[in-house]
Design a protein around this motif. Sequence first.
Motif, PDB file in Angstrom:
ATOM      1  N   ALA A 137       0.826  -1.202   0.000  1.00 20.08           N
ATOM      2  CA  ALA A 137       0.000   0.000   0.000  1.00 20.08           C
ATOM      3  C   ALA A 137       0.862   1.254   0.000  1.00 20.08           C
ATOM      4  CB  ALA A 137      -0.933  -0.010   1.200  1.00 20.08           C
ATOM      5  N   GLU A 138       1.967   1.252   0.743  1.00 19.82           N
ATOM      6  CA  GLU A 138       2.826   2.434   0.841  1.00 19.82           C
ATOM      7  C   GLU A 138       3.695   2.624  -0.390  1.00 19.82           C
ATOM      8  OE1 GLU A 138       3.324   2.099   5.696  1.00 19.82           O
ATOM      9  OE2 GLU A 138       5.044   1.781   4.384  1.00 19.82           O
ATOM     10  N   ASP A 139       4.036   1.529  -1.086  1.00 23.90           N
ATOM     11  CA  ASP A 139       5.004   1.662  -2.176  1.00 23.90           C
ATOM     12  C   ASP A 139       4.621   0.801  -3.368  1.00 23.90           C
ATOM     13  OD1 ASP A 139       8.662   1.640  -2.281  1.00 23.90           O
ATOM     14  OD2 ASP A 139       7.153   2.217  -3.732  1.00 23.90           O
ATOM     15  N   ARG A 140       3.744   1.307  -4.196  1.00 25.06           N
ATOM     16  CA  ARG A 140       3.332   0.556  -5.392  1.00 25.06           C
ATOM     17  C   ARG A 140       4.495   0.377  -6.358  1.00 25.06           C
ATOM     18  NH1 ARG A 140      -2.685   2.893  -6.762  1.00 25.06           N
ATOM     19  NH2 ARG A 140      -3.627   2.104  -4.852  1.00 25.06           N
ATOM     20  N   GLN A 141       5.419   1.315  -6.327  1.00 22.64           N
ATOM     21  CA  GLN A 141       6.580   1.215  -7.210  1.00 22.64           C
ATOM     22  C   GLN A 141       7.411  -0.016  -6.887  1.00 22.64           C
ATOM     23  OE1 GLN A 141       6.771   3.374  -9.719  1.00 22.64           O
ATOM     24  NE2 GLN A 141       8.474   2.245 -10.565  1.00 22.64           N
ATOM     25  N   ALA A 142       7.505  -0.344  -5.610  1.00 27.49           N
ATOM     26  CA  ALA A 142       8.252  -1.540  -5.216  1.00 27.49           C
ATOM     27  C   ALA A 142       7.572  -2.790  -5.756  1.00 27.49           C
ATOM     28  CB  ALA A 142       8.391  -1.612  -3.698  1.00 27.49           C
ATOM     29  N   ALA A 143       6.235  -2.800  -5.724  1.00 22.65           N
ATOM     30  CA  ALA A 143       5.497  -3.953  -6.253  1.00 22.65           C
ATOM     31  C   ALA A 143       5.721  -4.081  -7.757  1.00 22.65           C
ATOM     32  CB  ALA A 143       4.006  -3.810  -5.942  1.00 22.65           C
TER      33      ALA A 143
ATOM     34  N   GLY B 257       8.338  -2.999  -9.385  1.00 29.38           N
ATOM     35  CA  GLY B 257       9.722  -3.448  -9.557  1.00 29.38           C
ATOM     36  C   GLY B 257       9.862  -4.942  -9.360  1.00 29.38           C
ATOM     37  N   ALA B 258       9.205  -5.472  -8.343  1.00 29.42           N
ATOM     38  CA  ALA B 258       9.272  -6.914  -8.090  1.00 29.42           C
ATOM     39  C   ALA B 258       8.625  -7.694  -9.233  1.00 29.42           C
ATOM     40  CB  ALA B 258       8.582  -7.246  -6.769  1.00 29.42           C
ATOM     41  N   ALA B 259       7.504  -7.190  -9.733  1.00 27.16           N
ATOM     42  CA  ALA B 259       6.829  -7.863 -10.843  1.00 27.16           C
ATOM     43  C   ALA B 259       7.689  -7.809 -12.104  1.00 27.16           C
ATOM     44  CB  ALA B 259       5.453  -7.227 -11.087  1.00 27.16           C
TER      45      ALA B 259
ATOM     46  N   ARG C 125       3.091  -9.801 -24.209  1.00 31.00           N
ATOM     47  CA  ARG C 125       3.212 -10.905 -23.252  1.00 31.00           C
ATOM     48  C   ARG C 125       3.693 -10.406 -21.898  1.00 31.00           C
ATOM     49  NH1 ARG C 125       7.054 -14.904 -25.555  1.00 31.00           N
ATOM     50  NH2 ARG C 125       7.612 -13.242 -26.958  1.00 31.00           N
ATOM     51  N   GLY C 126       4.642  -9.454 -21.913  1.00 30.35           N
ATOM     52  CA  GLY C 126       5.137  -8.891 -20.660  1.00 30.35           C
ATOM     53  C   GLY C 126       4.057  -8.164 -19.880  1.00 30.35           C
ATOM     54  N   LYS C 127       3.226  -7.400 -20.585  1.00 28.17           N
ATOM     55  CA  LYS C 127       2.137  -6.678 -19.923  1.00 28.17           C
ATOM     56  C   LYS C 127       1.120  -7.647 -19.332  1.00 28.17           C
ATOM     57  CE  LYS C 127       0.281  -3.217 -22.074  1.00 28.17           C
ATOM     58  NZ  LYS C 127      -0.232  -2.369 -23.170  1.00 28.17           N
ATOM     59  N   ARG C 128       0.800  -8.714 -20.086  1.00 27.44           N
ATOM     60  CA  ARG C 128      -0.146  -9.710 -19.549  1.00 27.44           C
ATOM     61  C   ARG C 128       0.412 -10.359 -18.290  1.00 27.44           C
ATOM     62  NH1 ARG C 128      -1.055 -10.986 -25.039  1.00 27.44           N
ATOM     63  NH2 ARG C 128       0.390 -12.744 -24.932  1.00 27.44           N
ATOM     64  N   ARG C 129       1.704 -10.724 -18.331  1.00 28.59           N
ATOM     65  CA  ARG C 129       2.332 -11.358 -17.164  1.00 28.59           C
ATOM     66  C   ARG C 129       2.390 -10.384 -15.989  1.00 28.59           C
ATOM     67  NH1 ARG C 129       2.823 -15.259 -13.919  1.00 28.59           N
ATOM     68  NH2 ARG C 129       4.861 -15.587 -13.028  1.00 28.59           N
ATOM     69  N   LEU C 130       2.716  -9.118 -16.258  1.00 28.52           N
ATOM     70  CA  LEU C 130       2.725  -8.108 -15.192  1.00 28.52           C
ATOM     71  C   LEU C 130       1.350  -7.979 -14.555  1.00 28.52           C
ATOM     72  CD1 LEU C 130       4.805  -5.030 -16.431  1.00 28.52           C
ATOM     73  CD2 LEU C 130       5.277  -6.485 -14.463  1.00 28.52           C
ATOM     74  N   ALA C 131       0.312  -7.931 -15.395  1.00 26.48           N
ATOM     75  CA  ALA C 131      -1.052  -7.816 -14.864  1.00 26.48           C
ATOM     76  C   ALA C 131      -1.377  -8.997 -13.960  1.00 26.48           C
ATOM     77  CB  ALA C 131      -2.060  -7.728 -16.011  1.00 26.48           C
ATOM     78  N   THR C 132      -0.980 -10.201 -14.377  1.00 31.04           N
ATOM     79  CA  THR C 132      -1.209 -11.390 -13.561  1.00 31.04           C
ATOM     80  C   THR C 132      -0.463 -11.290 -12.239  1.00 31.04           C
ATOM     81  OG1 THR C 132      -1.496 -12.744 -15.535  1.00 31.04           O
ATOM     82  CG2 THR C 132      -0.973 -13.903 -13.496  1.00 31.04           C
TER      83      THR C 132
END
Length: 198
Positions: A123-129, A131-133, A175-182
């Motif tokens: 919740a505090e850091d969407r950018q970190a999420a 980055g991990a994805a 494909r990258g965007k689909r995987r990121l969304a998942t």
Amino acid sequence: MTDRNPSSNLLEAELLTRAASGDQAAARDLIDRLGPKLLAFCLRLTGGNRAEAEDIMQETFLRLWRKAAEWDAGGTAQMSTWLGRVAANLAIDRKRRAARSAPLDDSVDIADETPGVEARMIAEDRQAALGAALDALPDRQRQAVVLRHIEGYSNPDIAAMMGTGVEAVESLVARGKRRLATLLNGLKTEDERGARDG
């Protein structure tokens, strides 16, 4: 990213020629012009590892200095595109070498199961999420997505950087965007579950 104009390409080529002949001021000017964006790209390629990103950027510029004598200022290749392609290849090579030399570890890391910690971090850091994805994507998909949607390069520029066709870039990005969304939906679901359980 806005398209670079021909006069900008000629200025960069002139700076490169002067830098290769020992003009330190020209070398600094060229690095000042192209370095910040290249470093940001390298940071994304290395998952935020600044030391590794700086090493890749330095090696990329060293390769540019070596190529100075044969650089075609009137050619179709933009210097920023060439730098991006070299940096991407160096990042892949480093990752492969690290994977080959990594020792096998039989120990099991125990995850911190403290309720709500992960949820608060997300919740505090969407950018970190994000980055991990991004880090979880295969190398070429991550590069294509970063170049297209974070760095703002056009598909033809990305194709030149990655040494592939425009259609392949479009496929990698999709494909990258689909995987990121998942992946991001999975994090969101875990976050919601944690909020209910907490």
